[in-house]
Design an enzyme around this catalytic site. Structure first.
Site, PDB file in Angstrom:
ATOM      1  N   GLU A  37       0.866  -1.187   0.000  1.00  0.00           N
ATOM      2  CA  GLU A  37       0.000   0.000   0.000  1.00  0.00           C
ATOM      3  C   GLU A  37       0.900   1.234   0.000  1.00  0.00           C
ATOM      4  O   GLU A  37       1.757   1.403   0.872  1.00  0.00           O
ATOM      5  CB  GLU A  37      -0.968   0.013   1.197  1.00  0.00           C
ATOM      6  CG  GLU A  37      -1.925   1.210   1.080  1.00  0.00           C
ATOM      7  CD  GLU A  37      -3.066   1.222   2.089  1.00  0.00           C
ATOM      8  OE1 GLU A  37      -3.585   0.134   2.445  1.00  0.00           O
ATOM      9  OE2 GLU A  37      -3.438   2.333   2.510  1.00  0.00           O
ATOM     10  N   GLU A  40       5.205   4.720   3.626  1.00  0.00           N
ATOM     11  CA  GLU A  40       4.724   6.042   4.042  1.00  0.00           C
ATOM     12  C   GLU A  40       5.905   6.847   4.601  1.00  0.00           C
ATOM     13  O   GLU A  40       6.451   6.503   5.649  1.00  0.00           O
ATOM     14  CB  GLU A  40       3.616   5.886   5.103  1.00  0.00           C
ATOM     15  CG  GLU A  40       3.073   7.178   5.682  1.00  0.00           C
ATOM     16  CD  GLU A  40       2.600   8.179   4.624  1.00  0.00           C
ATOM     17  OE1 GLU A  40       1.571   7.931   3.991  1.00  0.00           O
ATOM     18  OE2 GLU A  40       3.279   9.211   4.417  1.00  0.00           O
ATOM     19  N   ASP A  87      -1.839  12.113  -2.870  1.00  0.00           N
ATOM     20  CA  ASP A  87      -1.762  13.579  -2.943  1.00  0.00           C
ATOM     21  C   ASP A  87      -2.180  13.997  -4.353  1.00  0.00           C
ATOM     22  O   ASP A  87      -1.619  13.514  -5.332  1.00  0.00           O
ATOM     23  CB  ASP A  87      -0.331  14.043  -2.653  1.00  0.00           C
ATOM     24  CG  ASP A  87       0.056  13.824  -1.184  1.00  0.00           C
ATOM     25  OD1 ASP A  87      -0.857  13.828  -0.338  1.00  0.00           O
ATOM     26  OD2 ASP A  87       1.250  13.631  -0.904  1.00  0.00           O
ATOM     27  N   ASP A 129     -10.765  11.040  -4.759  1.00  0.00           N
ATOM     28  CA  ASP A 129     -11.965  11.886  -4.761  1.00  0.00           C
ATOM     29  C   ASP A 129     -11.751  13.142  -5.607  1.00  0.00           C
ATOM     30  O   ASP A 129     -12.560  14.063  -5.551  1.00  0.00           O
ATOM     31  CB  ASP A 129     -12.323  12.272  -3.320  1.00  0.00           C
ATOM     32  CG  ASP A 129     -11.163  12.961  -2.618  1.00  0.00           C
ATOM     33  OD1 ASP A 129     -10.210  12.258  -2.216  1.00  0.00           O
ATOM     34  OD2 ASP A 129     -11.188  14.195  -2.507  1.00  0.00           O
TER      35      ASP A 129
HETATM   36  C1  LIG Z   1      -3.574  12.481   0.907  1.00  0.00           C
HETATM   37  S1  LIG Z   1      -2.653  11.428   1.934  1.00  0.00           S
HETATM   38  C2  LIG Z   1      -3.707   9.966   2.017  1.00  0.00           C
HETATM   39  C3  LIG Z   1      -3.330   9.029   3.137  1.00  0.00           C
HETATM   40  C4  LIG Z   1      -4.180   7.748   3.216  1.00  0.00           C
HETATM   41  N1  LIG Z   1      -3.960   6.902   2.049  1.00  0.00           N
HETATM   42  C5  LIG Z   1      -5.636   8.070   3.377  1.00  0.00           C
HETATM   43  O1  LIG Z   1      -6.409   7.787   2.440  1.00  0.00           O
HETATM   44  O2  LIG Z   1      -6.011   8.588   4.449  1.00  0.00           O
HETATM   45  C6  LIG Z   1      -1.374  10.863   0.834  1.00  0.00           C
HETATM   46  C7  LIG Z   1      -0.240  10.153   1.544  1.00  0.00           C
HETATM   47  O3  LIG Z   1       0.677   9.640   0.580  1.00  0.00           O
HETATM   48  C8  LIG Z   1       1.992   9.806   1.093  1.00  0.00           C
HETATM   49  N2  LIG Z   1       2.889   9.851  -0.074  1.00  0.00           N
HETATM   50  C9  LIG Z   1       3.014  10.865  -0.952  1.00  0.00           C
HETATM   51  N3  LIG Z   1       3.935  10.562  -1.894  1.00  0.00           N
HETATM   52  C10 LIG Z   1       4.379   9.322  -1.596  1.00  0.00           C
HETATM   53  C11 LIG Z   1       5.358   8.468  -2.180  1.00  0.00           C
HETATM   54  N4  LIG Z   1       6.039   8.835  -3.269  1.00  0.00           N
HETATM   55  N5  LIG Z   1       5.578   7.264  -1.609  1.00  0.00           N
HETATM   56  C12 LIG Z   1       4.889   6.885  -0.524  1.00  0.00           C
HETATM   57  N6  LIG Z   1       3.966   7.652   0.084  1.00  0.00           N
HETATM   58  C13 LIG Z   1       3.710   8.860  -0.442  1.00  0.00           C
HETATM   59  C14 LIG Z   1       1.953  11.094   1.876  1.00  0.00           C
HETATM   60  O4  LIG Z   1       2.970  11.161   2.854  1.00  0.00           O
HETATM   61  C15 LIG Z   1       0.552  11.045   2.475  1.00  0.00           C
HETATM   62  O5  LIG Z   1       0.543  10.488   3.763  1.00  0.00           O
END
Ligand SMILES: C[S@@+](CC[C@H](N)C(=O)[O-])C[C@H]1O[C@@H](n2cnc3c(N)ncnc32)[C@H](O)[C@@H]1O
Length: 258
Positions: free
Chosen positions: A85, A110, A159, A195
């Site tokens: 994930e 993460e 993101d 979303d």
């Molecule tokens: C908008 S948040 C969503 C978190 C979770 N999936 C949720 O739905 O609540 C996006 C997450 O992706 C992580 N993220 C962004 N770029 C990433 C990357 N290249 N590799 C791993 N994680 C990443 C960020 O640190 C952040 O916690």
């Protein structure tokens, strides 16, 4: 019979802010936050002591079979397959999946330290032994994993990077699709929840021009509703509260040679 690609209309991209040209060459780098509020004492302790035991060291070569990362599961079911994930955030979905599928090994990726602290507390509280963690950029993890070693990759509420000049920062790019093609076994899946309509359309467009994946949807509810057993995440709940509806996309990797 028409393929889902022919039968299903792609969500139309909504107008988006356009504040500069996107560069053609996607850079693979991590752009998010790595740190948030100060960790509590127990969380710091988990980062110092539990994380090193569960962390993958990608500076060393990967074992030929990733199932061996989970060691002999003494008195427990043996691990049969491995999933990743990407960006698990607070870990709500990942923890629920790991608890529901004890014969599957999960690698949670993460870079955000506070998310890591949260999931460590859950792993400790539930005594889960089928989870490993990587506190970095998921594209580095995909580059490390052996060919055909994964059953599924989940990307949930990534993101969104809505500004045109930031689209190159989105996780879904031709390069990451090529990396996923390499590491997924035949029939392996890439699942995507989002979303933000423009990112949904972007992902459909990128995956559907790849010859390596087939969008598995057969009816509208397949993308309008979560798949069975789906656990809502913190960002999913926030989107619902703010009136945005998520789209659920499942892409299946075609058999080699198809
Ligand atoms: C908008 S948040 C969503 C978190 C979770 N999936 C949720 O739905 O609540 C996006 C997450 O992706 C992580 N993220 C962004 N770029 C990433 C990357 N290249 N590799 C791993 N994680 C990443 C960020 O640190 C952040 O916690």
């Amino acid at each position: 019979m028409a393929s889902p690609r022919e039968r299903l209309p792609m969500p139309a991209p909504p107008p988006i802010s356009d504040d500069g040209p996107a560069r053609d060459t996607p850079e693979r780098a991590f752009f998010g936050r790595r740190k948030g509020h100060k960790l509590r004492a127990h969380q710091s302790d988990l980062i110092a002591h539990l994380l090193p035991r569960l962390s993958l060291d990608i500076s060393a070569a990967a074992p030929p079979r990733l199932t061996t990362l989970f060691g002999p599961q003494t008195g427990r079911l043996q691990i049969q397959q491995v999933r990743i994930e990407v960006g698990f955030g607070g870990g709500e979905h990942l923890i629920a999946e790991a608890a529901a599928h004890p014969q599957t090994g999960f690698i949670g990726c993460e870079p955000y330290v506070n998310g890591m602290a949260k999931i460590l507390a859950q792993i400790e509280a539930r005594g889960l032994s089928n989870l490993r963690l990587f506190a970095g950029d998921a594209s580095e993890l995909l580059a490390w994993a052996p060919a055909g070693s994964l059953k599924r990759i989940d990307l949930i509420h990534p993101d969104p990077w809505p500004k045109r000049r930031h689209w190159k920062r989105r996780f879904v790019q031709d390069a990451t699709i090529a990396a996923m093609t390499r590491v997924l076994g035949d029939g392996g899946e890439f699942r995507f929840v989002c979303d933000i309509d423009h990112y949904v359309a972007w992902t459909l467009e990128h995956l559907m021009r790849s010859r390596d994946f087939t969008w598995a949807a057969e009816r509208a509810d397949d993308w309008r509703l979560p798949w069975p057993g789906y656990t809502m995440t913190r960002y999913g709940a926030k989107a619902t509260r703010e009136g945005r509806r998520a789209t659920y996309l499942v892409f299946r990797k075609n058999s080699s040679g198809v």
